[in-house]
Design a protein around this motif. Structure first.
Motif, PDB file in Angstrom:
ATOM      1  N   PRO A  79       1.006  -1.324  -0.066  1.00 14.09           N
ATOM      2  CA  PRO A  79      -0.073  -0.324  -0.277  1.00 14.09           C
ATOM      3  C   PRO A  79       1.036   1.380  -0.169  1.00 14.09           C
ATOM      4  N   ALA A  80       0.452   2.209  -0.213  1.00 11.24           N
ATOM      5  CA  ALA A  80       0.604   3.361  -0.350  1.00 11.24           C
ATOM      6  C   ALA A  80       0.480   4.684   1.055  1.00 11.24           C
ATOM      7  N   ARG A  81       1.604   4.361   1.769  1.00  9.99           N
ATOM      8  CA  ARG A  81       1.051   5.373   3.290  1.00  9.99           C
ATOM      9  C   ARG A  81       1.123   6.767   3.760  1.00  9.99           C
ATOM     10  N   LEU A  82       1.979   7.354   2.450  1.00 10.10           N
ATOM     11  CA  LEU A  82       1.602   8.762   2.602  1.00 10.10           C
ATOM     12  C   LEU A  82       2.280   9.738   1.565  1.00 10.10           C
ATOM     13  N   LEU A  83       1.979  10.964   1.495  1.00  8.23           N
ATOM     14  CA  LEU A  83       2.337  11.295   0.133  1.00  8.23           C
ATOM     15  C   LEU A  83       2.509  12.930   0.761  1.00  8.23           C
ATOM     16  N   HIS A  84       3.662  13.269   0.004  1.00  9.09           N
ATOM     17  CA  HIS A  84       4.752  14.153   0.242  1.00  9.09           C
ATOM     18  C   HIS A  84       4.230  15.081  -0.583  1.00  9.09           C
ATOM     19  N   PHE A  85       3.546  16.481   0.170  1.00  7.18           N
ATOM     20  CA  PHE A  85       4.377  17.530  -0.539  1.00  7.18           C
ATOM     21  C   PHE A  85       4.662  18.996   0.264  1.00  7.18           C
ATOM     22  N   ASN A 127       2.019  24.199  -2.855  1.00  7.71           N
ATOM     23  CA  ASN A 127       0.641  23.173  -2.904  1.00  7.71           C
ATOM     24  C   ASN A 127       0.790  21.997  -4.147  1.00  7.71           C
ATOM     25  N   CYS A 128       1.608  21.063  -3.926  1.00  7.30           N
ATOM     26  CA  CYS A 128       2.040  20.275  -5.114  1.00  7.30           C
ATOM     27  C   CYS A 128       2.512  19.395  -3.976  1.00  7.30           C
ATOM     28  N   CYS A 129       1.988  18.292  -4.497  1.00  9.84           N
ATOM     29  CA  CYS A 129       2.107  16.805  -4.151  1.00  9.84           C
ATOM     30  C   CYS A 129       3.632  16.351  -5.098  1.00  9.84           C
ATOM     31  N   GLN A 130       4.462  16.168  -4.763  1.00  7.72           N
ATOM     32  CA  GLN A 130       5.642  15.842  -5.002  1.00  7.72           C
ATOM     33  C   GLN A 130       5.921  13.741  -5.177  1.00  7.72           C
ATOM     34  N   ALA A 131       5.031  13.074  -4.367  1.00  8.79           N
ATOM     35  CA  ALA A 131       5.643  11.944  -4.908  1.00  8.79           C
ATOM     36  C   ALA A 131       4.801  10.950  -3.243  1.00  8.79           C
ATOM     37  N   VAL A 132       4.907   9.482  -3.449  1.00 12.62           N
ATOM     38  CA  VAL A 132       3.693   9.009  -2.777  1.00 12.62           C
ATOM     39  C   VAL A 132       4.968   7.619  -2.294  1.00 12.62           C
ATOM     40  N   VAL A 133       4.702   7.458  -0.988  1.00  7.70           N
ATOM     41  CA  VAL A 133       5.610   6.696  -0.233  1.00  7.70           C
ATOM     42  C   VAL A 133       4.731   5.023  -0.178  1.00  7.70           C
ATOM     43  N   LEU A 134       5.817   3.712  -0.663  1.00  4.55           N
ATOM     44  CA  LEU A 134       4.886   2.857  -0.562  1.00  4.55           C
ATOM     45  C   LEU A 134       5.476   1.847   0.666  1.00  4.55           C
ATOM     46  N   ASP A 135       4.567   1.315   1.576  1.00  2.13           N
ATOM     47  CA  ASP A 135       4.849   0.781   2.358  1.00  2.13           C
ATOM     48  C   ASP A 135       5.307  -0.267   2.590  1.00  2.13           C
ATOM     49  N   ILE A 182      -1.418   9.480   5.025  1.00  3.22           N
ATOM     50  CA  ILE A 182      -0.830  10.646   5.188  1.00  3.22           C
ATOM     51  C   ILE A 182      -0.440  11.381   3.930  1.00  3.22           C
ATOM     52  N   LEU A 183      -0.918  13.060   4.415  1.00  2.34           N
ATOM     53  CA  LEU A 183      -0.884  13.658   3.273  1.00  2.34           C
ATOM     54  C   LEU A 183       0.708  14.420   4.076  1.00  2.34           C
ATOM     55  N   GLU A 184       0.872  14.695   3.950  1.00  2.75           N
ATOM     56  CA  GLU A 184       2.413  14.939   4.729  1.00  2.75           C
ATOM     57  C   GLU A 184       3.306  16.274   4.128  1.00  2.75           C
ATOM     58  N   SER A 185       3.093  17.359   4.223  1.00  2.00           N
ATOM     59  CA  SER A 185       3.492  18.656   3.935  1.00  2.00           C
ATOM     60  C   SER A 185       4.831  19.559   5.289  1.00  2.00           C
ATOM     61  N   LEU A 186       5.181  20.628   4.830  1.00  2.00           N
ATOM     62  CA  LEU A 186       5.805  21.163   5.637  1.00  2.00           C
ATOM     63  C   LEU A 186       5.210  21.470   7.138  1.00  2.00           C
ATOM     64  N   LEU A 202      -3.269  17.506  -6.991  1.00  2.00           N
ATOM     65  CA  LEU A 202      -4.089  15.781  -6.826  1.00  2.00           C
ATOM     66  C   LEU A 202      -5.586  15.359  -6.594  1.00  2.00           C
ATOM     67  N   TYR A 203      -5.908  14.482  -7.274  1.00  2.00           N
ATOM     68  CA  TYR A 203      -7.486  14.645  -7.530  1.00  2.00           C
ATOM     69  C   TYR A 203      -8.225  12.779  -7.047  1.00  2.00           C
ATOM     70  N   ALA A 204      -8.973  12.971  -7.139  1.00  2.00           N
ATOM     71  CA  ALA A 204      -9.587  12.166  -6.136  1.00  2.00           C
ATOM     72  C   ALA A 204     -10.768  11.265  -6.913  1.00  2.00           C
ATOM     73  N   ALA A 205     -11.277  10.102  -7.180  1.00  2.00           N
ATOM     74  CA  ALA A 205     -12.107   8.531  -7.785  1.00  2.00           C
ATOM     75  C   ALA A 205     -12.720   8.162  -7.165  1.00  2.00           C
ATOM     76  N   GLY A 206     -13.482   7.070  -7.455  1.00  2.00           N
ATOM     77  CA  GLY A 206     -14.258   6.456  -6.920  1.00  2.00           C
ATOM     78  C   GLY A 206     -15.027   6.357  -5.811  1.00  2.00           C
TER      79      GLY A 206
END
Ligand code: FAD
Length: 370
Positions: free
Chosen positions: A257-263, A266-274, A300-304, A334-338
């Motif tokens: 699973p992805a556990r973290l989105l790094h910002f 105002n920009c999402c940079q990367a996804v961190v997988l578990d 988790i959404l992680e920013s400064l 960053l978008y969402a669906a489903g």
């Protein structure tokens, strides 16, 4: 020099995530799907109902066209249309309105004055053909439907190895020789019926061609109906769709699973997988969250400015951008669906996944923002 493709990462490989992948690839994006497992579509029959959606709304027709074209190319043809509906029986004796379904499920639909033979095996606790036929006759009579169901019961066959359940039978029916044997056993049981109904078990990898050959060998149309999850029909749809998208160039990173989105700003940079050991980091230009509600892993959404968990249900704007509690986009990319999106669960779950996945995939590939 060739222009770099926009990189889109989709988190969640259910129907919404796969539809987003298809839409983004069609827009020319380089797409990666990160998923902890298959989506809930793999547990059901794959039927789609548009009953509670506005059939005229923008993008619905285009989303359905993309989906049905893709399924046909994947060897799992869908029948029906947005404004059509057909009553499809299930093993519990109910009928359900469906607008689109894989051909074998669509074939199970009620036709006037039809005599239907339901086949099962003696001693199979998961499915009782006699009981299903009785219940369906009762419901049909109560609903004024002119269709008759009768059961035909087979003795357990020696080719059914291992546990006697729908999944083990389906796995063995991936083999052409076993399908031939079953067709030969079923043919004499028809006795003039115009349709043969089986629970979902005609293979987990079989495609249109194999199912058409099976019906030809039985000697009449063959329909499949829902009983208990997991359903061979859903596994078939899911597997074929995933393979088709891989052929279109979509990369799949499964199992973790992805556990973290790094910002940053105002920009999402990367996804961190578990991943075990060192976490795997996947960078991209745009991100789509389609983690659903049933098998969703914490994200988790992680920013400064801090950390925040993606809520169980989220809101989006017209561009499918994920919104925060103040209804502002969490990030421009960053978008969402489903079913994660509010209003996306329930009776129209698959329809909503198709539409919202399509919109999010297109928006992400094009960089649409409000
Ligand atoms: C048994 C059953 C039968 C159903 N039958 C029907 C039906 O007949 N018709 C209908 O319209 N709807 C039906 N539904 C509902 C429908 O399946 C769903 O509403 C719809 O398919 C949801 O799709 P989704 O992609 O939003 O979510 P899901 O299918 O839940 O997919 C979410 C995906 O995200 C992955 N994931 C979750 N968290 C993470 C993470 N942190 N990192 C990476 N990946 C992650 C999961 O592994 C999964 O692949 C049924 C549901 C069930 C359970």
């Amino acid at each position: 020099m060739a222009k770099e493709k926009i990189a889109v990462v989709i988190i969640g490989g259910g129907l919404a995530g796969l539809m987003a992948a298809a839409a983004a690839v069609r827009q020319g994006a380089r797409v990666t799907v990160v998923t902890s497992g298959p989506g809930t579509v793999a547990m059901g029959g794959g039927g789609v109902s548009f009953r509670e959606l506005d059939a005229e709304q923008a993008d619905l027709q285009a989303a359905v066209e993309l989906f049905t074209d893709m399924m046909a190319a994947a060897g799992c043809r869908y029948q029906g249309e947005i404004t059509a509906s057909r009553l499809i029986p299930n093993a519990l004796g109910g009928f359900r309105q469906v607008s689109l379904a894989p051909a074998a499920v669509w074939a199970a639909g009620v036709e006037d004055h039809q005599e239907v033979c339901i086949a099962g095996w003696r001693g199979w606790s998961g499915f009782n053909a006699q009981l299903t036929a009785e219940l369906l006759n009762q419901t049909a009579a109560n609903s004024g439907l002119r269709v008759t169901y009768r059961a035909a019961v087979l003795e357990p066959a020696d080719w059914i190895n291992g546990e006697f359940n729908a999944l083990s039978i389906a796995l063995q029916l991936n083999d052409a020789e076993q399908r031939k044997k079953l067709a030969a056993l079923l043919r004499p049981l028809l006795k003039g019926s115009q349709l043969l109904l089986l629970p979902f078990l005609l293979g987990t990898t079989t495609g249109d061609q194999e199912l058409e050959e099976f019906a030809a060998a039985v000697g009449c149309p063959v329909g499949e109906m829902a009983h208990m999850a997991p359903a061979a029909s859903g596994l078939r749809i899911y597997g074929r769709l995933q393979k088709y998208l891989q052929r279109c160039g979509v990369e799949f990173r499964t199992a973790y699973p992805a556990r973290l989105l790094h910002f940053r700003r105002n920009c999402c940079q990367a996804v961190v997988l578990d991943t075990p050991g060192r976490p795997c980091v996947v960078k991209a230009d745009r991100f789509i969250v389609a983690t659903g509600t049933i098998n969703s892993h914490r994200l988790i959404l992680e920013s400064l400015s801090g950390r925040q968990e993606v809520a169980e249900t989220v809101a989006v704007n017209e561009c499918q951008q994920l919104l925060d509690r103040e209804s502002r986009p969490v990030a421009g990319n960053l978008y969402a669906a489903g079913s994660l999106v509010a209003g996306g669960q329930g009776y129209n779950g698959n329809a909503f996944a198709l539409l919202s996945g399509y919109k999010a995939g297109r928006a992400a590939a094009k960089g649409d923002e409000l």
